[in-house]
Each structure stands twice: as C-alpha cells, then as structure tokens.
Write an enzyme that holds these catalytic residues in place. Sequence first.
Site, PDB file in Angstrom:
ATOM      1  N   LYS A  33      25.821  47.000  50.187  1.00  0.00           N
ATOM      2  CA  LYS A  33      25.801  47.337  48.480  1.00  0.00           C
ATOM      3  C   LYS A  33      26.780  46.526  47.952  1.00  0.00           C
ATOM      4  O   LYS A  33      26.477  45.087  48.413  1.00  0.00           O
ATOM      5  CB  LYS A  33      27.469  48.325  48.355  1.00  0.00           C
ATOM      6  CG  LYS A  33      28.615  47.495  49.018  1.00  0.00           C
ATOM      7  CD  LYS A  33      29.658  49.144  48.749  1.00  0.00           C
ATOM      8  CE  LYS A  33      31.327  47.869  49.517  1.00  0.00           C
ATOM      9  NZ  LYS A  33      32.562  48.740  49.459  1.00  0.00           N
ATOM     10  N   ARG A 120      41.161  58.634  47.977  1.00  0.00           N
ATOM     11  CA  ARG A 120      40.886  58.465  46.702  1.00  0.00           C
ATOM     12  C   ARG A 120      39.492  59.140  46.879  1.00  0.00           C
ATOM     13  O   ARG A 120      39.265  60.058  46.535  1.00  0.00           O
ATOM     14  CB  ARG A 120      40.019  56.521  47.091  1.00  0.00           C
ATOM     15  CG  ARG A 120      39.543  56.000  46.413  1.00  0.00           C
ATOM     16  CD  ARG A 120      38.809  54.926  46.691  1.00  0.00           C
ATOM     17  NE  ARG A 120      38.101  54.600  47.759  1.00  0.00           N
ATOM     18  CZ  ARG A 120      37.546  53.427  48.027  1.00  0.00           C
ATOM     19  NH1 ARG A 120      37.301  52.322  47.497  1.00  0.00           N
ATOM     20  NH2 ARG A 120      36.593  53.451  49.077  1.00  0.00           N
ATOM     21  N   TYR A 252      34.828  22.010  25.897  1.00  0.00           N
ATOM     22  CA  TYR A 252      35.428  22.811  25.299  1.00  0.00           C
ATOM     23  C   TYR A 252      36.339  22.918  25.271  1.00  0.00           C
ATOM     24  O   TYR A 252      37.513  22.669  25.669  1.00  0.00           O
ATOM     25  CB  TYR A 252      35.186  24.156  25.415  1.00  0.00           C
ATOM     26  CG  TYR A 252      34.168  25.139  25.061  1.00  0.00           C
ATOM     27  CD1 TYR A 252      32.907  24.861  23.785  1.00  0.00           C
ATOM     28  CD2 TYR A 252      32.990  24.943  26.521  1.00  0.00           C
ATOM     29  CE1 TYR A 252      32.428  25.701  23.389  1.00  0.00           C
ATOM     30  CE2 TYR A 252      31.963  26.058  25.526  1.00  0.00           C
ATOM     31  CZ  TYR A 252      31.660  26.282  24.179  1.00  0.00           C
ATOM     32  OH  TYR A 252      30.683  27.022  23.840  1.00  0.00           O
ATOM     33  N   MET A 298      29.711  28.299  29.485  1.00  0.00           N
ATOM     34  CA  MET A 298      29.224  29.514  30.472  1.00  0.00           C
ATOM     35  C   MET A 298      27.573  29.541  31.608  1.00  0.00           C
ATOM     36  O   MET A 298      28.048  30.208  32.469  1.00  0.00           O
ATOM     37  CB  MET A 298      28.707  30.333  29.415  1.00  0.00           C
ATOM     38  CG  MET A 298      27.964  32.316  29.725  1.00  0.00           C
ATOM     39  SD  MET A 298      27.463  32.732  27.874  1.00  0.00           S
ATOM     40  CE  MET A 298      29.337  33.198  27.453  1.00  0.00           C
TER      41      MET A 298
END
Length: 344
Positions: A33, A120, A252, A298
């Site tokens: 998954k 759950r 930054y 990023m």
Amino acid sequence: MAYINLDFQAYKHNLEYLGSKLGGVHKLMIVLKDNAYGHGLTQMAPLAAACGVKRAVVKNAYEASEVSAFFEKVLILIEANPEQAIKDEKFIYACDDLSALERFASGVNIHLKVDTGMGRNGVRVSELELAFEKAKANKLNLEGIFTHFYGADMLGSDFYVQEQNYKKVKQYAKELASAYGFEHLIFHSKNSAAILRLNAEFEDDFARAGIASYGYTDMDESVGKYGLKPVLSLWAQKLSTRWLEFGDIVGYGGVFRAKEKMQVSSYDLGYGDGLFRFDGRGEYKLKNGKNLLGRMSMDCFSIEGDDKQVCVFDDARYLAKINDTISYEILARLCPNIKRVVLR
Ligand SMILES: *Cc1c(COP(=O)(O)O)cnc(C)c1O
C-alpha cells in the site's frame, strides 16, 4: 537527478526471514500500500513475485490494477464507496462495517474485517452473525476473515489479549461459515511486529507483512533483535558549488553563517520530494556524516564539500528519530516521481 536505490537482495533476505516464521514465503500477503511504503509500487511488485509471494495488499483499486498481473489475489484495504467496488477475479475488498455489506454489489470478493480490540475498522464480534447473514443475503463472495492488531509492537499484554480475542473470533467464524455456507474461508491477522514476535506454529493462512519486508521494525529493542535489512537508500546529486568567505550565509533566513572560508554545494532534494523540512537548527546528518547547512529548501539542500552525489539516508530510523516520527512515515512520504533503481 535524485534517485532511490532498491536493494533486491536485502528485500529477498527480509521476505525469506519472515517466511521462515510462517512456513514459507507463499504465506505472506505482502503489503504494497501507499506506493509500497514509498519504495515504488511497480518496482516492488515484481520483486515480491520473484521471491515467491502470491498475494499483495494495497490501498485502493488504482494500486490493485497496477500490480494485479504479478499476483493471484490483491486485497484492497480502503474503499469509502463500496458501491464502486470493481468485480474482478483478483480483487478482494476489505469490508469495514455492516453497512458496507449492503453497499457492495453482489458477486464482489470481500474479506470481512473483525474488530478484536483496535476500535477503528471492522464489524464488532457481536455483529459477526449478522455480517454473515448480510453477506449471504447480498450474495457477496466472502472469501476471508481478518483482524488487525493495535499494539503488536508494544511491550505489555495488549497484544496477547487481542490475540486471544482473535482466536475466539476465528473459531466462531468457522462455525458461522459452515452454517451460512461459506466454504474455504481464509484467515489472516498478523502484521510485521506480530510475525516477528511469533515463536509458536503459525496458525493462520496468511500474514500481512509491511514494514519488516522493507527492513524495519519500530518494535522496542528489548523485544528482540531481528536481522532485517533496509531495502531503500535515497541519493541526491549536486546542483552547484561555491566558496564562502567568513560571514557568508547559506539558504533561507540566513540561518547558517560561515565561520571561515569553506566550499559548499547544493543537492537536488528537498521537502517537496517528501523529506521533512529542516529549520537549520540542531543536527541533520547525511550518511557521510556531513551536516545540512542552514534550512532545507523545497527542492534542494546544501552541505560542505563538492561530492558529486550524496546518500541522504539508507536507514530511515535516523530521520524518524530527528523528526520525532516512525520509519513508516519517513518512507511513505517519498514522492513517487523520484526515480527508482533496482539493484539486483
Ligand atoms: C498497513 C497494514 C499492515 C502492515 O503493517 P506493518 O506493521 O507495516 O507490517 C497490515 N494490515 C493492515 C490492515 C494494514 O493496514
């Protein structure tokens, strides 16, 4: 270009180790998954099949269609709209509550999840007979029963209590199966941690191994040592190199400031690729021991030197630790568009 290496021998080693606890690799339902925990769904599926795995577990129908050619059956865990479930010989849907039993179209293959303590998903034990009734009334192809452990990786008695609950459910479900005419039901309950803790004969038909197949367990060390090998390593390539003078900053916010003349290079990975952002404070070491300089951007980060490429990590536990999370999250976040390379 940044890339991910996938070590097939490590994967094979992990599957064989897990298989040895269960009576064979064919007893594994391999959990692929979420893009195979970030490893790459389409890369990992054929590797699992090559090791002798016959069944896979995926998140949704899209993932199932990507891998079904490699397996006999694929269990789909998440389907919020059971009406839209696909009738396919190989697809099996996890059924999470009584209402879903009415919403799947007749003929759909399902495995009924039973809530043995996690609170759950899954029908309650008290609803089990009604669940069989509904599956029969709606002509669903009920092929299996399963449960999920909430604390197999925790020390303490939680796991044993839930395991006892499951044993009772299994017995009860077998009785109901013959009463309602569901032949050859299969049973599965164990995730990675539960497989690793197994020290008696394996009694289910399958076990669902995720994280351990990729080389990890977040289980408390004192529970035992396991010879698992991480499969994935993440690599970044150099974008640019420069010399800094005393007082020059990097990135930054100018968080890093050079204390002396030094050479620095930037590399082509950042938080946009699924890494956690780093604020430039504290320590974030790469595999080669070098610290990230300043903030992570990023799409890039900087370190000292001018290496052509660097290994960002080959063991997710370090990043899990400094980001206060678990190896699952470090891996599952890795963007699907990073190139995956299988090393055989
Ligand atoms: C993710 C998942 C697993 C695999 O768990 P691991 O701890 O990674 O082995 C097994 N079963 C279900 C239902 C899951 O959602």
